[in-house]
Every structure is written in C-alpha cells, then in structure tokens.
Design an enzyme around this catalytic site. Structure first.
Site, mmCIF file in Angstrom:
data_model
loop_
_atom_site.group_PDB
_atom_site.id
_atom_site.type_symbol
_atom_site.label_atom_id
_atom_site.label_comp_id
_atom_site.label_asym_id
_atom_site.label_seq_id
_atom_site.Cartn_x
_atom_site.Cartn_y
_atom_site.Cartn_z
ATOM 1 N N LYS A 57 31.280 -0.586 74.451
ATOM 2 C CA LYS A 57 32.263 -0.885 73.402
ATOM 3 C C LYS A 57 33.584 -1.323 74.025
ATOM 4 O O LYS A 57 34.216 -2.271 73.567
ATOM 5 C CB LYS A 57 32.455 0.347 72.500
ATOM 6 C CG LYS A 57 31.262 0.565 71.571
ATOM 7 C CD LYS A 57 31.258 1.920 70.890
ATOM 8 C CE LYS A 57 29.930 2.097 70.130
ATOM 9 N NZ LYS A 57 29.720 3.434 69.602
ATOM 10 N N GLN A 101 32.606 9.034 69.229
ATOM 11 C CA GLN A 101 31.218 8.826 69.630
ATOM 12 C C GLN A 101 30.385 10.074 69.295
ATOM 13 O O GLN A 101 30.745 11.184 69.683
ATOM 14 C CB GLN A 101 31.155 8.524 71.137
ATOM 15 C CG GLN A 101 29.792 8.138 71.632
ATOM 16 C CD GLN A 101 29.291 6.818 71.041
ATOM 17 O OE1 GLN A 101 30.021 5.838 70.946
ATOM 18 N NE2 GLN A 101 28.038 6.793 70.615
ATOM 19 N N ASP A 124 33.740 2.934 61.869
ATOM 20 C CA ASP A 124 32.309 3.231 61.788
ATOM 21 C C ASP A 124 31.854 3.293 60.320
ATOM 22 O O ASP A 124 30.656 3.289 60.040
ATOM 23 C CB ASP A 124 32.012 4.592 62.436
ATOM 24 C CG ASP A 124 31.377 4.465 63.817
ATOM 25 O OD1 ASP A 124 30.835 3.386 64.114
ATOM 26 O OD2 ASP A 124 31.435 5.450 64.573
#
Ligand code: NAD
Length: 288
Positions: A57, A101, A124
């Site tokens: 990422k 994460q 997200d």
C-alpha cells in the site's frame, strides 16, 4: 462448452492503467495549488502477511504521488493507545485517509477501533456509517475489493444490468458489499453461503458468478453456466506455496465468456480502489 473464446480479464493491466490515471489526477490537483492527499496505514503487531500488504500500500501511494504514513505499533499496544493514535490522525489535516490493517491482536476489539475512525477518512469503508451509505447507494467510499470487481467488469465491457449475479460468500468486507454494489448497478442478486441448499444449482443460473469463499478449487465446471462471467475473489495459498483462487480455473475457463485469473485478476484492483478512495477523501476528481 461455450462457442465463445474465453476472455481473460487482466486485472494487473487494468489496475496499472488506472493507477497511471490516478497519478495524473494527483499531479494536476497539486499543480493547481491543491494539497497532496495523504493516507495513514496503521499496523499493529508482526503478522508477516499484514506487513507485506502494508508495504504494498505504501509503495502504491508513493508511485501515484499520495503522501503515505505507515505507523507501526508493537503487538503489546493497548486498545486505548491505538484509539489515541486514530484520534490524532482524525485531527491531522495532512491525512485524508486512515486504514487500520486487519487482523488486530486479540486483546483489541476490531469494531471499537473501526468505529473510532472518522467516517470521512474511512477509506476501507468499514465504518457503520459508510456501510449504511453503501446500502442506500449514496456513498463516497465503496469497499475496495467489491469496488475493484465492479471496475474490472466495467473496464471489460461487461454490463451487470438485468443480469443474475450470484455471489458466493457473505462476509462484511467482500460478499455483502459486493451484492449491494451489483444491486445498485441494476443486477438481480443472489448471495450464497455455507448454509445454501443446492449451491451448484443456484450458481448454474448465474450470468455473473463471483466467488469469495477462500477455498482453492471450490468452484468447479458443473457449477458454471456456458458463457457465464466468472470473477474469482479468493486468495488461497497452496501447499507448494503458489497462490490460487476459489475457481478450478483449468476446467471452468473454457465454459466462461470472461474470467479473472488468480493471481493477476481481482487482487491488483484492491489497492487501486484504496487509492481512489483516498482521492475521494481529499475531494480530488476521480479518473474514469
Ligand atoms: P470469510 O471467511 O469472511 O467469508 C467466506 C464466506 O464463504 C463466508 O460467508 C461463508 O459463508 C462462505 N463459505 C464458506 N464455506 C462455504 C461453502 N462450503 N459453501 C458456500 N459458501 C461458503 O472470507 P472473506 O474475507 O470474505 O474472503 C473470501 C476470500 O477472498 C478469501 O480467500 C480472501 O483471501 C479473499 N479476499 C481477496 C481480496 C482481494 O483483494 N482479492 C480481498 C479480500 C478477501
């Protein structure tokens, strides 16, 4: 067998083209005096797979000119310490997107952490506010993997309108939002899961079949209608170390009109959609 020649949807290529367009949009925004978009990724603990995802990422951000901040916290971090980091990022005007994460260490409650991220920075799209917006169809951030599937279909000229789309898997991050995005695009949807009766029969009725189960070789040729579009979201590690999707590719591909391979199908799209959400969070115009 289908008379059509199967078209392989090249996610690697489609993602690279999209990331180049994203880089252009970021550069144009900055040239016009706009602020550089910023993404913060928080990694708690030492999970090796998570470390790889976070590194990818970070690299993807740097390649398109998005400022990337990776915050690595030890496994022993308390929930309150993590919430304090999120609070400071929520109030940091250099940071437009925040991602924690997953998975988190067991002593930290995932939902409490997700709820603490500002919904405006939740790239997200896991925050309940953003999940609700995906339900109504009035959303700024679409969950990255399902959004990546929609992008792949559109880029390949596959329309979902009026089609019967069958999604196998009902997880919060893939199956459920996948079904919602397809519903908003005009599809008739069926969501299958581990309790579904006659799964093969339901799947055989699909014009577009999306598998998000997490079992290698799960979707076999007898579950696929001739000429169906087959999208494989699964990522499974085989005993020999190779990656495989959910679909028994060699037997299914000859029946499909379009199919996504693993690797190189849906996978590369997820990070591209994360970048899209980061641009959206920074109110930067999105590429097509
Ligand atoms: P999950 O384990 O949360 O959900 C799996 C789903 O499969 C469940 O809803 C379950 O009901 C269903 N299922 C399990 N066994 C079944 C059976 N026998 N019959 C029918 N349905 C069954 O997994 P997830 O997080 O949704 O991920 C699914 C897969 O997609 C995994 O392989 C994961 O690695 C992969 N994934 C890929 C990406 C990507 O970027 N390509 C992103 C997220 C997840």
């Amino acid at each position: 067998m289908s008379d059509n020649v199967t078209k392989i949807i090249n996610g690697k290529e489609i993602s690279a083209t999209l990331r180049a367009k994203i880089a252009q949009k970021v550069a144009a925004h900055i040239d016009n005096g706009g602020q550089r978009p910023g993404l913060a990724v928080i990694l708690v603990g030492e999970d090796p797979a998570s470390a790889v995802y976070v590194r990818n990422k970070h690299k993807a951000c740097e390649e398109v000119g998005v400022y990337s901040e990776v915050i690595k916290l030890p496994e022993s971090t308390t929930q309150n310490e993590l919430l304090a980091v999120i609070d400071s990022l929520n109030n940091n005007s250099d940071i437009h997107g925040i991602l924690v994460q997953l998975p988190l260490p067991k002593h930290i409650d995932k939902q409490t952490v997700i709820n603490a991220i500002s919904a405006d920075k939740d790239v997200d799209a896991f925050h309940p506010v953003n999940i609700g917006k995906v339900m109504t169809g009035d959303y700024k951030f679409a969950p990255c993997t399902p959004a990546g599937v929609m992008y792949l279909l559109k880029a390949s000229g596959v329309s979902t309108e009026g089609k019967h789309c069958v999604v196998i898997g009902r997880s919060d991050i893939v199956g459920k939002p996948m079904a919602m995005l397809m519903l908003h695009s005009g599809a008739t949807i069926t969501v299958c899961h581990s309790r579904t009766r006659d799964l093969a029969g339901v799947c055989r009725d699909a014009d577009i079949l999306v598998s998000a189960v997490g079992k290698a070789g799960f979707v076999t040729a007898d579950m696929v209608k001739d000429g169906a579009v087959v999208v494989d979201v699964g990522i499974n590690r085989l005993p020999d170390g190779k990656l495989a999707g959910d679909v028994a590719y060699d037997e299914v591909a000859p029946k499909a009109s379009y199919i996504t391979p693993v690797p190189g199908g849906v996978g590369p799209m997820t990070i591209a959609m994360l970048l899209m959400n980061t641009l959206a969070a920074a109110d930067i115009e999105l590429p097509d």
